[in-house]
Design a protein around this motif. Structure first.
Motif: not given
Length: 630
Positions: A302-327
């Motif tokens: 469960x911790x690994x799943x939550x960590x993976x979800x948090x990491x995926x959310x962080x990556x998605x957030x970074x990607x979204x921020x990078x995309x927003x910054x690029x835009x």
């Protein structure tokens, strides 16, 4: 009979437990002949030891083994979560009464006599493997679960008069498959060993009536210690107290259980019953350890799943921020580009408005005096002709009067030529700068180009020769005023570059031969991919050329190579915008060298705009009628 290896599958692994070498060889050959991978050991203890490194798909065990028998070994397998699902096939010599029942109750899955047909044994094995296929057994593959380990039992006591009874108990536990350690005194085991997962016992048997140490006090200390073991993440050992025959009654059992003892028996109990009591304690302890381990694994997952979800959310957030910054950067760059273009267009609009006002003023101020002069010039010319016609040669003895009149007539003709040039200049200015020609319409390309060249005649002087090569159709659908300005800027820049080169070379003599050449050509080109036609203007000069490091910036607004005050840097930028408005392209390159020409390497501008012949054809009759009316 199916050979698993012949089908390209991993053969099932069998563990054969047989003390007889002859019987083991016969059974092993028979099983390997049917496609099984067989590992053989001679005792139940050896079989349990092999489970520390490899879990088989099925166990084939003889019931009568030295030391631990097959039933005791099966019982040990059922006490661990890692080996609980392994199918066990029990083999016996004959039909002893109750033997099959005892074997099955111990945890075996099937019972087959050794005297049975080999095919029957194989069929039973395959049936057991099929039953275990859905539970992880019989697949030849296992997950990363902990492997089997034997229960560890620690016996504290056994010195002096009770040494024989403790030794017999240790032998009984070893025959039952346990890993047994005997110490005579509690001080023989270090405190650190209780926290070591590889050495901590699962069950501690304490001699409560030993004359060497206080059993009740040791159990109390052991109970406190095992609480620390639980906190440290290990499994708490079970405590079994051994008391004398009379101590099992009265106050003594209450004190023992209060001190932390989990079970207490008298030392005169039957060995089989004592083994059952110890087996029950160990089984509960191992089951709790398995449950704890499963819960920890679940929490870890469960911790690994939550960590993976948090990491995926962080990556998605970074990607979204990078995309927003690029835009955002792209939008800022686009806004900056539009701002620069708007500034250039504003300057151009103001320039054109000023030019329109200037032309209007010139037309107003010059046209009326020019018309007055032209009218009086005709009167003067007519009267002068009459005077010359009526002149009497007899009255002009030396002919001086006649010569003066002829000179006046020639001067009047020269005045007519100059006035017509002024009239044409004003007309060309009005044609070039008229603001009502900003819309798309069909224009006469040669006429428009000649208007531009007429305005630049004074700039060319005697030093620049203009060559023309008009191969494209005369009519083009475009913005006439803006297209005139594009050609004006490019041709004017070419003239400035040639004069700059001549001055640097010391060849700028106005009376000398022409050194500069500007070539203007038009042609139609067809795109290889789409087949679309383009109307192409090519302006070539023999000037100094444009350095490669400046070629990329030549169309930037406010960028200029001219001296301060000689240019605004907007001419080519506006030309680029005009061509873009026509959905065309403008390119710059070095001019091709031509034989017999002098000068620098030169520059070639290529302007390409879409050619729409259907629009030119539709507008031809209208323009022709207008020309006819004119």
């Amino acid at each position: 009979m199916t050979d698993a290896s012949a089908e390209g599958q991993v053969p099932p692994t069998l563990l054969l437990v047989e003390d007889s070498d002859t019987q083991a060889l016969r059974i092993r050959r028979m099983l390997e002949g049917h496609g099984f991978a067989v590992t053989r050991v001679a005792s139940g203890e050896a079989a349990l030891d092999t489970l520390d490194t490899r879990i088989p798909d099925l166990v084939v065990a003889d019931y009568h083994l030295p030391g631990m028998n097959g039933g005791q070994m099966a019982r040990q397998l059922r006490m661990s979560a890692a080996t609980r699902m392994i199918p066990v096939l029990m083999l016996t010599e004959g039909g002893e009464p109750g033997l099959e029942r005892e074997g099955l109750e111990s945890g075996a899955d099937a019972y087959v006599p050794k005297s049975a047909e080999p095919d029957l044994i194989v069929f039973r094995i395959r049936a057991l493997l099929r039953e275990g296929a859905g539970t992880g057994a019989g697949t030849g593959q296992r997950d990363a679960s902990p492997l089997f380990r034997r229960a560890r039992i620690l016996i504290v006591g056994g010195e002096g008069a009770r040494e024989h009874a403790v030794a017999a108990l240790a032998a009984l536990m070893r025959n039952d498959g346990h890993d047994v350690t005997v110490i005579g005194h509690p001080g023989a085991m270090e405190r650190a060993d209780w926290f070591d997962p590889a050495r901590a016992p699962d069950c501690v048997v304490v001699d409560l009536v030993s004359d060497r140490f206080d059993g009740i006090a040791f159990c109390q200390a052991l109970d406190d210690l095992r609480q620390d073991v639980v906190v440290a993440g290990g499994g708490a050992p079970r405590i079994l107290g051994l008391s004398g025959p009379g101590a099992a009654r009265g106050v003594f059992p209450a004190r023992a259980f209060e001190a932390g003892v989990d079970d207490m028996v008298a030392d005169d109990i039957e060995p089989d019953v004592l083994a059952l009591r110890i087996r029950a304690l160990v089984r509960r302890k191992l089951l709790q350890d398995d449950a704890r381990r499963i819960d920890l694994d679940r929490q870890a997952r469960e911790i690994a799943v939550e960590a993976a979800r948090a990491e995926a959310a962080a990556i998605a957030s970074k990607a979204s921020l990078a995309e927003a910054l690029e835009q955002a950067n792209a939008e800022l760059a686009d806004a900056n580009r539009r701002l620069i273009e708007t500034q250039g267009k504003l300057v151009q609009t103001a320039k054109m408005a000023s030019l329109g006002e200037l032309v209007a003023g010139i037309a107003h101020e010059i046209n009326n005096p020019l018309a007055f002069i032209l009218a009086h010039k005709e009167t003067v010319a007519r009267l002068l002709a009459q005077v010359i016609a009526e002149e009497d040669p007899g009255t002009d003895a030396d002919g001086s009067r006649h010569a003066a009149l002829m000179k006046c007539r020639d001067r009047v003709e020269s005045m007519s030529l100059g006035l017509r040039r002024i009239q044409n200049l004003v007309l060309n200015l009005r044609k070039f700068s008229r603001l009502d020609e900003g819309l798309f319409q069909v224009i006469d390309v040669p006429e428009a180009l000649e208007t531009v060249l007429a305005l630049l005649t004074q700039k060319f002087g005697n030093q620049i020769v203009v060559e023309r090569d008009y191969r494209a159709p005369e009519r083009l659908y475009c913005q006439s005023a803006l297209l005139n300005q594009v050609m004006m800027n490019i041709i004017s820049n070419a003239a400035d570059a040639i004069y700059s080169m001549l001055e640097d070379a010391g060849e700028g003599d106005p009376a000398g031969p022409a050194r500069g050449v500007i070539r203007i050509a038009t042609e139609l080109r067809v795109s290889e991919g789409s087949g679309e036609q383009s109307y192409v203007f090519i302006v070539t000069d023999n000037g100094p050329g444009i350095p490669p490091e400046m070629a990329e910036r030549i169309f930037e607004p406010f960028f200029t190579t001219k001296p301060v005050g000689a240019g605004t840097g907007l001419g080519l930028a506006i030309a680029y915008s005009v061509v873009q408005a026509h959905h065309g392209t403008i390119a710059i390159a070095d001019a091709p060298r031509r034989a017999g020409t002098n000068g620098g390497r030169g520059t070639m501008f290529t302007i390409s705009v879409p050619w729409q012949p259907h629009l030119e054809a539709m507008a031809e009759p209208v323009r022709s009628n207008a020309e006819m009316q004119a």
